[in-house]
Design a protein around this motif. Structure first.
Motif, mmCIF file in Angstrom:
data_model
loop_
_atom_site.group_PDB
_atom_site.id
_atom_site.type_symbol
_atom_site.label_atom_id
_atom_site.label_comp_id
_atom_site.label_asym_id
_atom_site.label_seq_id
_atom_site.Cartn_x
_atom_site.Cartn_y
_atom_site.Cartn_z
ATOM 1 N N GLN A 299 0.859 -1.175 0.000
ATOM 2 C CA GLN A 299 0.000 0.000 0.000
ATOM 3 C C GLN A 299 0.906 1.239 0.000
ATOM 4 N N THR A 325 -5.113 -0.150 -6.725
ATOM 5 C CA THR A 325 -6.227 0.062 -5.795
ATOM 6 C C THR A 325 -6.225 1.510 -5.318
ATOM 7 N N GLU A 326 -7.202 1.873 -4.486
ATOM 8 C CA GLU A 326 -7.307 3.242 -3.999
ATOM 9 C C GLU A 326 -6.135 3.632 -3.109
ATOM 10 N N ASN A 327 -5.523 2.663 -2.447
ATOM 11 C CA ASN A 327 -4.411 2.934 -1.532
ATOM 12 C C ASN A 327 -3.046 2.874 -2.232
ATOM 13 N N GLN A 328 -3.065 2.739 -3.540
ATOM 14 C CA GLN A 328 -1.811 2.667 -4.301
ATOM 15 C C GLN A 328 -1.759 3.831 -5.295
#
Length: 351
Positions: A299, A325-328
């Motif tokens: 992340q 993803t949203e955290n990357q």
């Protein structure tokens, strides 16, 4: 001490075509033994002629400045003309008149000595031509190495001081190699030497006339051997220089490629770094697979390191962006000077 230092500086500058120091009486060479010298902004050696651009020469305690000066080899080491040899022949024949009572014996001794000298001169000429033929083959062989070196320099994307030094030595190799080749070609074309005539001896079959024929050949061959040997030394000088600068050019290119280039050998894959694009723009499947495995547990920021000119980085960036993803987060790092050798692409997880 000052004189030795200046001579040493002159010898060093004699290697350079720019700010060149030479001696006209030594046909462009310089060792400090001659009374004359020439300092030129630029010089080109092309076989029979040497060209000097914007030069100042010192000779007979007099300075001269030339915008352009052409030094012809035959102005330094001329071919003896038929008239000059005939004058020497006349002086040679006259030397026997003072010793008429011993003429026959003296003439026989002279003929034997002249035969020996003629043989020596022919040997020197033959050895010189053998050397010239060998140098010509070696220059052509070195040319192949020079062409290959040029392709390696042109393929290099990272430009630094070491590549510049290598390119400079390659340019010197081209100049010296061309000079050596033209010197050799020039030597092989020289034919205008005077030879004795059998007709003269046939019309006057005396021992003195025979000695005169041998003397004519001796004077002519002595002149020819001096010219051929001198040209051979010049060709040898430029061949040796071309060989040395070619070695230096390869050395600096090797130094550039193996010490100051960033490539796969330097950027070895680590736990958080992946070389996903290698030589010849080939996708490294094992590295890509390892990246995806690490990405599933990560992340944070993913850095994409590549050259700005790399055309494949945009495609790869879009592909990776689509699976994040949203955290990357993806952050490209593009190097403007094409510092990465072979256009590798590196993916790095985190700081």
């Amino acid at each position: 001490m000052v004189s030795k230092l200046l001579t040493w500086i002159g010898k060093v500058l004699n290697w350079s075509p720019i700010l060149h120091v030479s001696s006209d009486s030594d046909f462009g060479s310089f060792d400090g033994s001659k009374d004359d010298f020439r300092l030129s902004l630029l010089t080109l050696s092309l076989g029979q002629n040497k060209y000097y651009f914007i030069s100042a020469s010192f000779n007979n305690n007099e300075w001269r400045v030339n915008i352009f000066h052409n030094l012809d080899f035959f102005n330094v080491c001329p071919i003896s003309t038929e008239k000059e040899i005939e004058m020497k022949n006349s002086a040679y024949i006259d030397s026997f008149n003072d010793r008429a009572e011993e003429t026959d014996e003296i003439v026989k001794r002279h003929i034997e000595l002249l035969k020996e000298k003629i043989t020596q001169n022919r040997t020197r000429i033959s050895n010189s031509f053998t050397k010239l033929t060998g140098y010509r083959s070696l220059v052509l062989a070195l040319s192949g190495a020079g062409v290959y070196l040029l392709t390696e320099i042109l393929k290099s994307r990272a430009i630094d001081m070491y590549l510049g030094i290598s390119s400079t030595f390659l340019l010197l190799f081209i100049l010296y190699g061309l000079s050596a080749f033209l010197q050799i070609t020039f030597a092989l074309k020289i034919k205008a030497f005077v030879k004795s005539s059998f007709k003269e001896f046939k019309d006057n079959p005396t021992s003195i006339e025979l000695a005169k024929s041998f003397y004519t050949d001796f004077v002519s061959l002595n002149n020819e051997s001096q010219i051929i040997v001198s040209i051979t030394k010049n060709a040898e000088k430029y061949f040796n220089r071309s060989f040395i600068v070619l070695i230096l050019a390869w050395f600096w290119l090797f130094f550039h490629q193996n010490t100051f280039s960033i490539n796969e050998a330097i950027f070895l894959p680590t736990e958080n770094e992946f070389v996903v694009m290698g030589k010849e723009q080939k996708l490294q499947t094992e590295q890509m697979s390892a990246f995806f495995s690490s990405l599933a547990k990560y992340q944070g920021t993913i850095y994409v390191v590549s050259n700005t000119s790399n055309q494949k980085v945009e495609t790869l960036t879009l592909f990776i962006q689509s699976i994040l993803t949203e955290n990357q987060k993806l952050s490209p790092i593009l190097l403007k000077n094409d510092y990465l050798d072979n256009d590798v692409i590196i993916l790095k997880l985190g700081e």
